[in-house]
Enzyme design. Structure first.
Site, PDB file in Angstrom:
ATOM      1  CB  THR A 123      -0.909   0.018   1.235  1.00 51.96           C
ATOM      2  OG1 THR A 123      -1.707  -1.164   1.246  1.00 51.96           O
ATOM      3  CG2 THR A 123      -1.824   1.231   1.219  1.00 51.96           C
ATOM      4  CE1 TYR A 165      -3.831  -3.530   4.589  1.00 47.88           C
ATOM      5  CE2 TYR A 165      -2.051  -1.935   4.720  1.00 47.88           C
ATOM      6  CZ  TYR A 165      -3.167  -2.435   4.075  1.00 47.88           C
ATOM      7  OH  TYR A 165      -3.605  -1.837   2.920  1.00 47.88           O
ATOM      8  CB  THR A 174       2.041  -9.345   2.590  1.00 48.45           C
ATOM      9  OG1 THR A 174       2.518  -9.182   1.243  1.00 48.45           O
ATOM     10  CG2 THR A 174       2.245 -10.781   3.030  1.00 48.45           C
ATOM     11  CD  GLU A 175      -1.909  -4.583   0.571  1.00 44.34           C
ATOM     12  OE1 GLU A 175      -1.062  -3.766   0.161  1.00 44.34           O
ATOM     13  OE2 GLU A 175      -2.793  -5.089  -0.156  1.00 44.34           O
ATOM     14  CB  VAL A 176       5.287  -3.978   2.265  1.00 40.40           C
ATOM     15  CG1 VAL A 176       6.466  -3.042   2.446  1.00 40.40           C
ATOM     16  CG2 VAL A 176       5.613  -5.359   2.810  1.00 40.40           C
TER      17      VAL A 176
END
Length: 312
Positions: free
Chosen positions: A174, A204, A272-274
């Site tokens: 993101t 998140y 996954t969101e880095v």
């Protein structure tokens, strides 16, 4: 951030072919799939099986799509699917997948069959964009008769294995450009009003609301927290508009939304969101966070086979 209308289209009117063509004409190559991705895959051929699972022909460009698989595949072993670059602009998804293969995949030899598709959307990778050339989001297109060739090719690759997959982890980011470019473009494309949102600062996960696995998600969050910081909820108790159900975890209905993480029957799945734009995270940390998430996902699934059997 600006309140000015998106530069393509008429407010309140969905795009037609002319607007899509105008949008596509503004997209320029900013980096090389061949140099950044294919060259790395070549270095892995001595240790892994590499196969071309499709090709995207977007004249004048043509992009081969590659999957990296365990050498010595054994049908009795569970399968682990790792996907990256479904949104081509999300850099650590691509390079985190490759880093996992290079540095960690050998640790699972003889324990699982690995299949890694590190860059599902190479056209978007080169142009640092979320969409494909037809202004379609591949990560809303994983469904039968998909209009997105990127999504359709991956689904064909996975189809023979979809009911044998133990873990599917889909690597995303993101970014600040979600608010400055991609969500305004989406609103313009669909003829809707753009409503500003808030970008979370940190890592998140997105669990499957139809088949949640909270302990699995917690294990990944705990592992990644050793590498980079976890995103807090906003003032509403949400992350990107969804309630935070546990620290760093939200839920989506993966399959109904046409999301990549919903393409298998895996009992353990996550997105996954880095957050690469954080002043508290380097590109190296972002890649390492993705690789750590993959390792934690596999480790948890292998340690909880009874739960896995019940979910399949």
């Amino acid at each position: 951030m600006t309140d000015a209308p998106y530069p393509i289209g008429t407010p309140g009117r969905p795009w037609g072919a002319g607007e899509v063509a105008a949008w596509r004409s503004r997209q320029t190559v900013q980096r090389s799939y061949k140099t950044d991705v294919l060259s790395v895959i070549e270095t892995l051929r001595s240790r892994f099986d590499v196969s071309e699972y499709g090709r995207l022909d977007y004249a004048p460009d043509s992009y081969p799509l590659f999957a990296i698989k365990s050498r010595g595949w054994r049908d009795e072993l569970p399968c682990v699917l790792v996907t990256g670059g479904v949104h081509g602009y999300e850099t650590s998804g691509v390079h985190g997948a490759l880093q996992f293969v290079d540095r960690h995949a050998a640790d699972y030899a003889g324990r699982v069959n690995l299949i890694v598709a590190p860059c599902v959307s190479p056209w978007g990778y080169e142009r640092i964009h979320r969409w494909n050339p037809d202004a379609l989001d591949p990560n809303r297109s994983f469904r039968d008769d998909s209009p997105a060739p990127e999504s359709a090719a991956l689904m064909r690759l996975v189809a023979p294995l979809r009911d044998r997959v133990l873990v599917h982890i889909d690597l995303h980011e993101t970014t600040d450009t979600d608010e400055s470019e991609f969500r305004p473009a989406l609103a313009a494309r669909d003829g809707k009003a753009y409503e500003p949102g808030e970008i979370p600062d940190g890592f998140y996960l997105v669990d499957d609301s139809e088949h949640p696995q909270p302990a699995f998600q917690r294990a990944i969050i705990a592992a990644v927290a050793k590498v980079t910081h976890i995103a807090p909820a906003d003032a509403k108790g949400e992350i990107i508009g969804s309630p935070m159900v546990a620290p760093g975890v939200i839920e989506y209905a993966l399959k109904p939304l046409g999301l990549c993480a919903g393409i298998t029957g895996a009992p353990y799945k996550t997105t996954t969101e880095v957050y690469p734009d954080s002043p508290r995270a380097t590109p190296e940390q972002c890649n390492a966070a993705q690789a750590a998430a993959v390792c934690a996902a596999i480790d948890f699934a292998l340690a909880h086979p009874a739960v896995a059997s019940a979910g399949r």
